[in-house]
Write a protein that holds these residues in place. Structure first.
Motif, mmCIF file in Angstrom:
data_model
loop_
_atom_site.group_PDB
_atom_site.id
_atom_site.type_symbol
_atom_site.label_atom_id
_atom_site.label_comp_id
_atom_site.label_asym_id
_atom_site.label_seq_id
_atom_site.Cartn_x
_atom_site.Cartn_y
_atom_site.Cartn_z
ATOM 1 N N GLY A 34 -18.909 -33.907 24.512
ATOM 2 C CA GLY A 34 -17.793 -33.965 25.440
ATOM 3 C C GLY A 34 -16.409 -33.920 24.819
ATOM 4 N N GLY A 35 -16.338 -33.938 23.510
ATOM 5 C CA GLY A 35 -15.034 -33.867 22.872
ATOM 6 C C GLY A 35 -14.422 -32.482 23.007
ATOM 7 N N GLY A 36 -13.151 -32.357 22.604
ATOM 8 C CA GLY A 36 -12.494 -31.073 22.662
ATOM 9 C C GLY A 36 -10.997 -31.203 22.597
ATOM 10 N N LEU A 37 -10.330 -30.110 22.935
ATOM 11 C CA LEU A 37 -8.868 -30.051 22.938
ATOM 12 C C LEU A 37 -8.361 -30.180 24.371
ATOM 13 C CD1 LEU A 37 -6.111 -29.408 21.596
ATOM 14 C CD2 LEU A 37 -6.650 -26.983 21.935
ATOM 15 N N VAL A 38 -7.396 -31.076 24.563
ATOM 16 C CA VAL A 38 -6.848 -31.297 25.899
ATOM 17 C C VAL A 38 -5.355 -31.531 25.772
ATOM 18 C CG1 VAL A 38 -7.321 -33.783 25.832
ATOM 19 C CG2 VAL A 38 -7.154 -32.608 28.042
ATOM 20 N N GLN A 39 -4.624 -31.165 26.797
ATOM 21 C CA GLN A 39 -3.176 -31.376 26.790
ATOM 22 C C GLN A 39 -2.835 -32.815 27.117
ATOM 23 O OE1 GLN A 39 -1.424 -28.522 29.491
ATOM 24 N NE2 GLN A 39 -1.426 -26.918 27.934
ATOM 25 N N PRO A 40 -1.692 -33.291 26.674
ATOM 26 C CA PRO A 40 -1.267 -34.639 27.055
ATOM 27 C C PRO A 40 -1.265 -34.807 28.571
ATOM 28 C CG PRO A 40 0.131 -33.803 25.321
ATOM 29 C CD PRO A 40 -0.753 -32.649 25.738
ATOM 30 N N GLY A 41 -1.752 -35.964 29.006
ATOM 31 C CA GLY A 41 -1.887 -36.225 30.433
ATOM 32 C C GLY A 41 -3.211 -35.781 31.007
ATOM 33 N N GLY A 42 -3.990 -35.066 30.239
ATOM 34 C CA GLY A 42 -5.275 -34.569 30.701
ATOM 35 C C GLY A 42 -6.381 -35.602 30.581
ATOM 36 N N PHE A 43 -7.610 -35.143 30.809
ATOM 37 C CA PHE A 43 -8.743 -36.070 30.785
ATOM 38 C C PHE A 43 -9.942 -35.402 30.129
ATOM 39 C CE2 PHE A 43 -11.300 -34.049 34.028
ATOM 40 C CZ PHE A 43 -10.368 -33.341 34.757
ATOM 41 N N LEU A 44 -10.825 -36.256 29.624
ATOM 42 C CA LEU A 44 -12.113 -35.852 29.068
ATOM 43 C C LEU A 44 -13.125 -36.936 29.386
ATOM 44 C CD1 LEU A 44 -11.285 -34.583 25.441
ATOM 45 C CD2 LEU A 44 -12.135 -33.185 27.320
ATOM 46 N N ARG A 45 -14.378 -36.561 29.408
ATOM 47 C CA ARG A 45 -15.450 -37.550 29.517
ATOM 48 C C ARG A 45 -16.410 -37.342 28.365
ATOM 49 N NH1 ARG A 45 -20.068 -39.039 34.022
ATOM 50 N NH2 ARG A 45 -21.074 -37.152 33.231
ATOM 51 N N LEU A 46 -16.545 -38.361 27.555
ATOM 52 C CA LEU A 46 -17.504 -38.342 26.456
ATOM 53 C C LEU A 46 -18.836 -38.915 26.933
ATOM 54 C CD1 LEU A 46 -15.305 -39.662 23.494
ATOM 55 C CD2 LEU A 46 -15.530 -37.326 24.379
ATOM 56 N N SER A 47 -19.902 -38.367 26.393
ATOM 57 C CA SER A 47 -21.244 -38.868 26.673
ATOM 58 C C SER A 47 -21.943 -39.175 25.361
ATOM 59 C CB SER A 47 -22.062 -37.830 27.446
ATOM 60 O OG SER A 47 -21.470 -37.509 28.678
ATOM 61 N N CYS A 48 -22.820 -40.149 25.409
ATOM 62 C CA CYS A 48 -23.623 -40.509 24.242
ATOM 63 C C CYS A 48 -25.043 -40.736 24.714
ATOM 64 C CB CYS A 48 -23.056 -41.740 23.569
ATOM 65 S SG CYS A 48 -24.089 -42.400 22.234
ATOM 66 N N ALA A 49 -25.924 -39.859 24.299
ATOM 67 C CA ALA A 49 -27.332 -39.972 24.666
ATOM 68 C C ALA A 49 -28.083 -40.709 23.570
ATOM 69 C CB ALA A 49 -27.928 -38.587 24.881
ATOM 70 N N ALA A 50 -28.846 -41.718 23.973
ATOM 71 C CA ALA A 50 -29.591 -42.541 23.024
ATOM 72 C C ALA A 50 -31.081 -42.316 23.170
ATOM 73 C CB ALA A 50 -29.269 -44.010 23.248
ATOM 74 N N SER A 51 -31.787 -42.443 22.058
ATOM 75 C CA SER A 51 -33.230 -42.335 22.091
ATOM 76 C C SER A 51 -33.812 -43.195 20.986
ATOM 77 C CB SER A 51 -33.680 -40.884 21.912
ATOM 78 O OG SER A 51 -33.259 -40.389 20.663
ATOM 79 N N GLY A 52 -35.076 -43.556 21.142
ATOM 80 C CA GLY A 52 -35.779 -44.211 20.053
ATOM 81 C C GLY A 52 -36.013 -45.689 20.217
ATOM 82 N N SER A 53 -35.339 -46.328 21.144
ATOM 83 C CA SER A 53 -35.563 -47.753 21.324
ATOM 84 C C SER A 53 -35.226 -48.131 22.762
ATOM 85 C CB SER A 53 -34.716 -48.550 20.335
ATOM 86 O OG SER A 53 -35.080 -49.917 20.374
ATOM 87 N N ILE A 54 -35.206 -49.403 23.049
ATOM 88 C CA ILE A 54 -34.952 -49.840 24.413
ATOM 89 C C ILE A 54 -33.442 -49.905 24.625
ATOM 90 C CG2 ILE A 54 -35.386 -51.592 26.144
ATOM 91 C CD1 ILE A 54 -37.805 -52.459 24.474
#
Length: 119
Positions: free
Chosen positions: A8-28
């Motif tokens: 979800g990272g990237g280049l955005v202009q000031p005042g803009g928005f982004l949503r980062l995601s983090c997918a987990a696996s391997g444990s509870i």
């Protein structure tokens, strides 16, 4: 073991928005406190936001009111919604999973995703 993959990272202009995601696996996933941290070259990694297994959140003062952390335990995913982005938010953002059990710490990190705020 927990494997974490950010997106979800990237280049955005000031005042803009982004949503980062983090997918987990391997444990509870639901047992871990999840967090987002960020680092710029030459500086220490700093905490941005955390969310406990019970859903309690905490934020760095610099992002309060602009960023929101959330988790979906059914999808083993944690999110960071970033609004009103500022050039000072430019950094590599890392996902973290943390848990202690019987005095033993478990601490895992993703590979990071670059966020650049620039006009």
């Amino acid at each position: 073991q927990v494997q974490l993959v950010e997106s979800g990272g990237g280049l955005v202009q000031p005042g803009g928005f982004l949503r980062l995601s983090c997918a987990a696996s391997g444990s509870i996933f639901s047992l871990y406190r999840m967090g987002w941290y960020r680092q710029v070259p030459g500086k220490q990694r700093e905490g941005v936001a955390t969310i406990t297994s019970g859903g309690v959140t905490d934020y760095a003062d610099s992002v309060k009111g602009r960023f929101t952390i959330s988790r979906d335990n059914a999808k083993n995913t944690v999110y960071l919604q970033m609004n009103s982005l500022e050039p000072e938010d430019t950094a590599v953002y890392y996902c973290n999973a943390y848990r202690t059990r019987f005095g033993v710490e478990r601490d895992y990190w993703g590979q990071g995703t670059q966020v650049t705020v620039s006009s």
